[in-house]
Design a protein around this motif. Sequence first.
Motif, PDB file in Angstrom:
ATOM      1  N   LEU A 106      -0.473 -26.625  12.693  1.00 32.45           N
ATOM      2  CA  LEU A 106       0.953 -26.960  12.670  1.00 32.45           C
ATOM      3  C   LEU A 106       1.259 -28.024  13.722  1.00 32.45           C
ATOM      4  CD1 LEU A 106       2.499 -23.398  12.218  1.00 32.45           C
ATOM      5  CD2 LEU A 106       2.491 -25.246  10.514  1.00 32.45           C
ATOM      6  N   LYS A 107       1.165 -29.264  13.338  1.00 31.27           N
ATOM      7  CA  LYS A 107       1.421 -30.375  14.240  1.00 31.27           C
ATOM      8  C   LYS A 107       2.839 -30.893  14.019  1.00 31.27           C
ATOM      9  CE  LYS A 107      -2.909 -30.276  15.569  1.00 31.27           C
ATOM     10  NZ  LYS A 107      -3.284 -29.753  16.901  1.00 31.27           N
ATOM     11  N   HIS A 108       3.727 -30.562  14.929  1.00 29.10           N
ATOM     12  CA  HIS A 108       5.129 -30.927  14.783  1.00 29.10           C
ATOM     13  C   HIS A 108       5.754 -31.062  16.160  1.00 29.10           C
ATOM     14  CE1 HIS A 108       9.434 -30.481  13.817  1.00 29.10           C
ATOM     15  NE2 HIS A 108       9.113 -30.963  12.629  1.00 29.10           N
ATOM     16  N   GLU A 109       6.696 -31.967  16.308  1.00 33.54           N
ATOM     17  CA  GLU A 109       7.292 -32.233  17.621  1.00 33.54           C
ATOM     18  C   GLU A 109       8.058 -31.052  18.187  1.00 33.54           C
ATOM     19  OE1 GLU A 109       9.936 -35.497  17.190  1.00 33.54           O
ATOM     20  OE2 GLU A 109      11.194 -34.525  15.675  1.00 33.54           O
ATOM     21  N   ASN A 110       8.449 -30.090  17.358  1.00 36.60           N
ATOM     22  CA  ASN A 110       9.187 -28.925  17.844  1.00 36.60           C
ATOM     23  C   ASN A 110       8.362 -27.644  17.827  1.00 36.60           C
ATOM     24  OD1 ASN A 110      11.859 -30.500  16.221  1.00 36.60           O
ATOM     25  ND2 ASN A 110      11.787 -30.212  18.434  1.00 36.60           N
ATOM     26  N   ILE A 111       7.057 -27.788  17.724  1.00 38.87           N
ATOM     27  CA  ILE A 111       6.137 -26.647  17.807  1.00 38.87           C
ATOM     28  C   ILE A 111       5.191 -26.887  18.982  1.00 38.87           C
ATOM     29  CG2 ILE A 111       4.256 -25.407  16.640  1.00 38.87           C
ATOM     30  CD1 ILE A 111       5.692 -25.960  13.995  1.00 38.87           C
ATOM     31  N   ILE A 112       4.974 -25.839  19.753  1.00 33.77           N
ATOM     32  CA  ILE A 112       4.158 -25.977  20.959  1.00 33.77           C
ATOM     33  C   ILE A 112       2.782 -26.545  20.604  1.00 33.77           C
ATOM     34  CG2 ILE A 112       3.054 -23.695  20.977  1.00 33.77           C
ATOM     35  CD1 ILE A 112       4.808 -25.232  24.024  1.00 33.77           C
ATOM     36  N   LYS A 113       2.273 -27.427  21.440  1.00 37.54           N
ATOM     37  CA  LYS A 113       1.013 -28.117  21.146  1.00 37.54           C
ATOM     38  C   LYS A 113      -0.171 -27.379  21.774  1.00 37.54           C
ATOM     39  CE  LYS A 113       3.233 -32.652  20.898  1.00 37.54           C
ATOM     40  NZ  LYS A 113       4.600 -32.094  20.970  1.00 37.54           N
TER      41      LYS A 113
ATOM     42  N   ARG B 256      27.575 -28.979  21.697  1.00 36.66           N
ATOM     43  CA  ARG B 256      26.589 -30.011  21.388  1.00 36.66           C
ATOM     44  C   ARG B 256      25.183 -29.544  21.752  1.00 36.66           C
ATOM     45  NH1 ARG B 256      25.972 -33.696  17.648  1.00 36.66           N
ATOM     46  NH2 ARG B 256      24.522 -35.348  18.286  1.00 36.66           N
ATOM     47  N   ASP B 257      25.040 -28.852  22.897  1.00 38.91           N
ATOM     48  CA  ASP B 257      23.731 -28.333  23.301  1.00 38.91           C
ATOM     49  C   ASP B 257      23.211 -27.329  22.264  1.00 38.91           C
ATOM     50  OD1 ASP B 257      23.748 -29.841  25.591  1.00 38.91           O
ATOM     51  OD2 ASP B 257      24.355 -28.201  26.913  1.00 38.91           O
ATOM     52  N   ILE B 258      24.075 -26.389  21.872  1.00 44.08           N
ATOM     53  CA  ILE B 258      23.678 -25.383  20.884  1.00 44.08           C
ATOM     54  C   ILE B 258      23.306 -26.060  19.571  1.00 44.08           C
ATOM     55  CG2 ILE B 258      24.473 -23.417  19.505  1.00 44.08           C
ATOM     56  CD1 ILE B 258      26.214 -22.600  21.895  1.00 44.08           C
ATOM     57  N   TYR B 259      24.109 -27.018  19.181  1.00 43.48           N
ATOM     58  CA  TYR B 259      23.859 -27.751  17.944  1.00 43.48           C
ATOM     59  C   TYR B 259      22.485 -28.421  17.973  1.00 43.48           C
ATOM     60  CZ  TYR B 259      24.485 -31.286  14.274  1.00 43.48           C
ATOM     61  OH  TYR B 259      24.325 -32.070  13.162  1.00 43.48           O
ATOM     62  N   LEU B 260      22.175 -29.137  19.059  1.00 43.02           N
ATOM     63  CA  LEU B 260      20.913 -29.858  19.164  1.00 43.02           C
ATOM     64  C   LEU B 260      19.717 -28.909  19.192  1.00 43.02           C
ATOM     65  CD1 LEU B 260      21.878 -32.597  21.776  1.00 43.02           C
ATOM     66  CD2 LEU B 260      21.414 -32.957  19.337  1.00 43.02           C
ATOM     67  N   ILE B 261      19.851 -27.828  19.950  1.00 45.11           N
ATOM     68  CA  ILE B 261      18.751 -26.864  20.049  1.00 45.11           C
ATOM     69  C   ILE B 261      18.541 -26.155  18.722  1.00 45.11           C
ATOM     70  CG2 ILE B 261      18.031 -24.692  21.126  1.00 45.11           C
ATOM     71  CD1 ILE B 261      19.417 -25.680  23.707  1.00 45.11           C
ATOM     72  N   PHE B 262      19.619 -25.687  18.111  1.00 41.50           N
ATOM     73  CA  PHE B 262      19.493 -24.952  16.851  1.00 41.50           C
ATOM     74  C   PHE B 262      18.927 -25.843  15.752  1.00 41.50           C
ATOM     75  CE2 PHE B 262      21.314 -23.111  12.886  1.00 41.50           C
ATOM     76  CZ  PHE B 262      20.616 -21.913  12.926  1.00 41.50           C
ATOM     77  N   GLN B 263      19.329 -27.088  15.715  1.00 37.63           N
ATOM     78  CA  GLN B 263      18.800 -28.028  14.733  1.00 37.63           C
ATOM     79  C   GLN B 263      17.275 -28.120  14.836  1.00 37.63           C
ATOM     80  OE1 GLN B 263      19.646 -32.239  15.451  1.00 37.63           O
ATOM     81  NE2 GLN B 263      20.153 -32.480  13.281  1.00 37.63           N
ATOM     82  N   GLN B 264      16.761 -28.164  16.047  1.00 43.57           N
ATOM     83  CA  GLN B 264      15.319 -28.254  16.249  1.00 43.57           C
ATOM     84  C   GLN B 264      14.607 -26.948  15.902  1.00 43.57           C
ATOM     85  OE1 GLN B 264      14.276 -30.541  20.050  1.00 43.57           O
ATOM     86  NE2 GLN B 264      16.484 -30.224  20.237  1.00 43.57           N
ATOM     87  N   ILE B 265      15.250 -25.819  16.197  1.00 45.42           N
ATOM     88  CA  ILE B 265      14.672 -24.530  15.815  1.00 45.42           C
ATOM     89  C   ILE B 265      14.491 -24.459  14.301  1.00 45.42           C
ATOM     90  CG2 ILE B 265      15.063 -22.031  15.718  1.00 45.42           C
ATOM     91  CD1 ILE B 265      16.645 -22.346  18.382  1.00 45.42           C
ATOM     92  N   VAL B 266      15.542 -24.815  13.586  1.00 47.67           N
ATOM     93  CA  VAL B 266      15.483 -24.757  12.122  1.00 47.67           C
ATOM     94  C   VAL B 266      14.451 -25.745  11.585  1.00 47.67           C
ATOM     95  CG1 VAL B 266      16.797 -25.074   9.987  1.00 47.67           C
ATOM     96  CG2 VAL B 266      17.868 -23.969  11.961  1.00 47.67           C
ATOM     97  N   THR B 267      14.370 -26.917  12.197  1.00 44.43           N
ATOM     98  CA  THR B 267      13.383 -27.911  11.776  1.00 44.43           C
ATOM     99  C   THR B 267      11.968 -27.374  11.958  1.00 44.43           C
ATOM    100  OG1 THR B 267      14.882 -29.723  12.358  1.00 44.43           O
ATOM    101  CG2 THR B 267      12.556 -30.265  12.151  1.00 44.43           C
ATOM    102  N   ALA B 268      11.714 -26.705  13.084  1.00 43.46           N
ATOM    103  CA  ALA B 268      10.388 -26.131  13.343  1.00 43.46           C
ATOM    104  C   ALA B 268      10.063 -25.023  12.346  1.00 43.46           C
ATOM    105  CB  ALA B 268      10.318 -25.596  14.769  1.00 43.46           C
ATOM    106  N   VAL B 269      11.022 -24.138  12.104  1.00 44.83           N
ATOM    107  CA  VAL B 269      10.809 -23.044  11.154  1.00 44.83           C
ATOM    108  C   VAL B 269      10.605 -23.602   9.748  1.00 44.83           C
ATOM    109  CG1 VAL B 269      11.825 -20.977  10.112  1.00 44.83           C
ATOM    110  CG2 VAL B 269      12.091 -21.391  12.568  1.00 44.83           C
ATOM    111  N   ASP B 270      11.375 -24.615   9.401  1.00 45.31           N
ATOM    112  CA  ASP B 270      11.229 -25.258   8.095  1.00 45.31           C
ATOM    113  C   ASP B 270       9.808 -25.803   7.927  1.00 45.31           C
ATOM    114  OD1 ASP B 270      12.390 -26.457   5.579  1.00 45.31           O
ATOM    115  OD2 ASP B 270      11.837 -28.314   6.603  1.00 45.31           O
TER     116      ASP B 270
END
Length: 269
Positions: A59-66, A101-115
């Motif tokens: 899983l190589k993705h910018e929002n997943i731990i490397k 805005r902080d919650i929005y930005l963080i949650f967007q990345q969480i959903v992107t990672a899960v997606d």
Amino acid sequence: MGEDAYIILSKINEGAFGGIYSVHSIVDKKIYAMKQILFHGDISCDAYIKYEIEHLSTLKHENIIKLRDIIIREYSVNLIMEFAENGSLENHIFENQPTFRDIYLIFQQIVTAVDFCHLNRIAHRDITPCNILLTSKTIVRLADFGLSVPCRDSEGHVILCDDYMGHLHYSAPEVLKKTPYDPLLSDMWSVGVVLYFMVYARVPFVGDEEFILSQEIDDSVIASKILENVEQMNDNTGLFNIIIRNLLTTEPKNRLQTDKVMQFIKNEA
């Protein structure tokens, strides 16, 4: 690289099967995190270790731990990973008052990672604020794939789970019922609880397992958990509550999936 390539600096946290440490690389002089997984017997027979290594490797993705390195010793597997200097989302929420805005930005990345996980037919199964790390104030890394499993076969058919693990407060009702479940859909319940926690700095359901389950399967209780926060609501919080309400639904098939959640978020960008 060998085990001599790293020097343990300090313990960050204690996990269920070993510790989490900060380590210093002799090679590039950088700080990394090391997750130590203790085991007994034949490591190749441990599905949880197998899947964690496999999924972190693929899983190589910018929002997943490397994942950087794997060191296997006689009784432990040590995963060398990217170091998230800003700690966990749980600590971030407790220690700060994040803006919309902080919650929005963080949650967007969480959903992107899960997606990304779900598109690769992998369910995380332990999505909690402790397992969402921050490399800066609002840059997310989804971590800890120790309970992750394949959730679809090569033809796209559902692979049901019949083990019932994960954090009690973030577990979907079908998990607490201990009936075979679709882990992709249970992930979405967990995402809903995480968003609730981000907005209100607490989880919606507390108590023992039986009491939490009784609340989760009662739609009126779920609705009241949102309505009881009405004094905190504003137009922006209202958006989050709509998403929460469409994730915390007792019937798994009725939950929003990642593409629909991202559509909600995109419309507010």
